[in-house]
Design an enzyme around this catalytic site. Structure first.
Site, PDB file in Angstrom:
ATOM      1  N   SER A 147       0.856  -1.189   0.000  1.00 61.40           N
ATOM      2  CA  SER A 147       0.000   0.000   0.000  1.00 61.40           C
ATOM      3  C   SER A 147       0.889   1.234   0.000  1.00 61.40           C
ATOM      4  O   SER A 147       2.046   1.177   0.445  1.00 61.40           O
ATOM      5  CB  SER A 147      -0.889   0.008   1.249  1.00 61.40           C
ATOM      6  OG  SER A 147      -1.527   1.263   1.430  1.00 61.40           O
ATOM      7  N   TYR A 162      -2.581  -0.281  10.656  1.00 62.21           N
ATOM      8  CA  TYR A 162      -2.502  -0.756   9.264  1.00 62.21           C
ATOM      9  C   TYR A 162      -1.216  -0.260   8.616  1.00 62.21           C
ATOM     10  O   TYR A 162      -0.520  -1.014   7.931  1.00 62.21           O
ATOM     11  CB  TYR A 162      -3.713  -0.258   8.490  1.00 62.21           C
ATOM     12  CG  TYR A 162      -3.736  -0.627   7.014  1.00 62.21           C
ATOM     13  CD1 TYR A 162      -4.152  -1.889   6.607  1.00 62.21           C
ATOM     14  CD2 TYR A 162      -3.332   0.293   6.045  1.00 62.21           C
ATOM     15  CE1 TYR A 162      -4.184  -2.232   5.261  1.00 62.21           C
ATOM     16  CE2 TYR A 162      -3.364  -0.039   4.702  1.00 62.21           C
ATOM     17  CZ  TYR A 162      -3.787  -1.300   4.307  1.00 62.21           C
ATOM     18  OH  TYR A 162      -3.800  -1.633   2.977  1.00 62.21           O
TER      19      TYR A 162
END
Length: 248
Positions: A147, A162
């Protein structure tokens, strides 16, 4: 792409979002996909979307469990012979704060689940997949779905741990590449880092309507591009964002 036609790809988190897009995209490109997830029913539904010469086989696996991962890859090796491609895609995103500084602190169980699925599961699956590739003398490819949050900390506090888990994927990918290079091993490893993607995990875009988002198919196409490189070329990191996306 011809070298991958008829080969076996393991895609984790294949029941929805990016994982389902990759499973269908790979199957349509002639690759036989083993889709892993805790829920197999949605993967079975994907078979109707396959128009190419590949296939999709669903299998239950919780990548946060070392025992489950070991048993799954043992079954894959016995049933299909070799893991030629691994796509580490399984991931979870829990909205909320790390601490009690706000009023939305996530639980310790959620913190552990994020790290276990996003990072530990990625490492465990890669270990088993590479062992399968080496035992079959095949120079395969490991693709870690990372990501942009694995490269910088977004301003939104919604990303909580995250971001930590995805920074871990960035470090793991780099470390694994170094290890394979040290041993002159030609297995490829790539980190694919999307920006916002239109999936169930995209809580930021859901509250920011003017933010563009990628489609799962876009990530699948990027993975196929990574696979299409010649044996002498490896894309270590590929960052993908929708046109006009601003830094989060």
């Amino acid at each position: 792409m011809d070298r991958w036609v008829g080969k076996t790809a393991v895609v984790t988190g294949a029941s929805s979002g990016i994982g389902s897009g990759i499973a269908v995209g790979f199957a349509n490109a002639g690759i036989n996909v083993i889709g892993l997830a805790r829920r197999t029913e949605p993967i079975e539904v994907l078979k109707s979307q396959v128009t190419g010469s590949g296939s999709i086989t669903a299998h239950h696996c919780d990548v946060s469990s070392a025992e489950d991962v070991a048993a799954t890859f043992k079954w894959i090796n016995e049933t299909f012979g070799c893991v030629h491609i691994l796509v580490n895609n399984a991931g979870i995103f829990v909205t909320g704060g790390i601490t009690d500084a706000g009023d939305d602190m996530i639980s310790e169980n959620d913190i552990i689940a994020i790290l276990d699925t996003n990072l530990k599961g990625t490492i465990l699956c890669a270990r088993h997949a590479i062992a399968s590739m080496r035992s079959n003398n095949f120079d395969g490819h490991v693709i870690n779905i990372n990501s942009i949050a694995g490269h910088y900390v977004p301003m939104s506090s919604k990303f909580n741990v995250y971001t930590s888990s995805k920074y871990g994927v960035t470090g793991f990918t780099a470390g694994l590449l170094n290890e394979l290079a040290d041993h002159k091993n030609k297995i490829k490893v790539t980190s694919v880092s999307p920006g916002l993607v239109n999936t169930s995990l995209n809580v930021v875009a859901a509250t920011t309507t003017d933010m563009p988002a990628l489609r799962p198919k876009d990530i699948a196409d990027a993975c196929l591009y990574v696979l299409s490189t010649p044996p002498t070329v490896n894309i270590n990191e590929l960052t993908i964002t929708p046109v006009t996306e601003r830094r989060l």
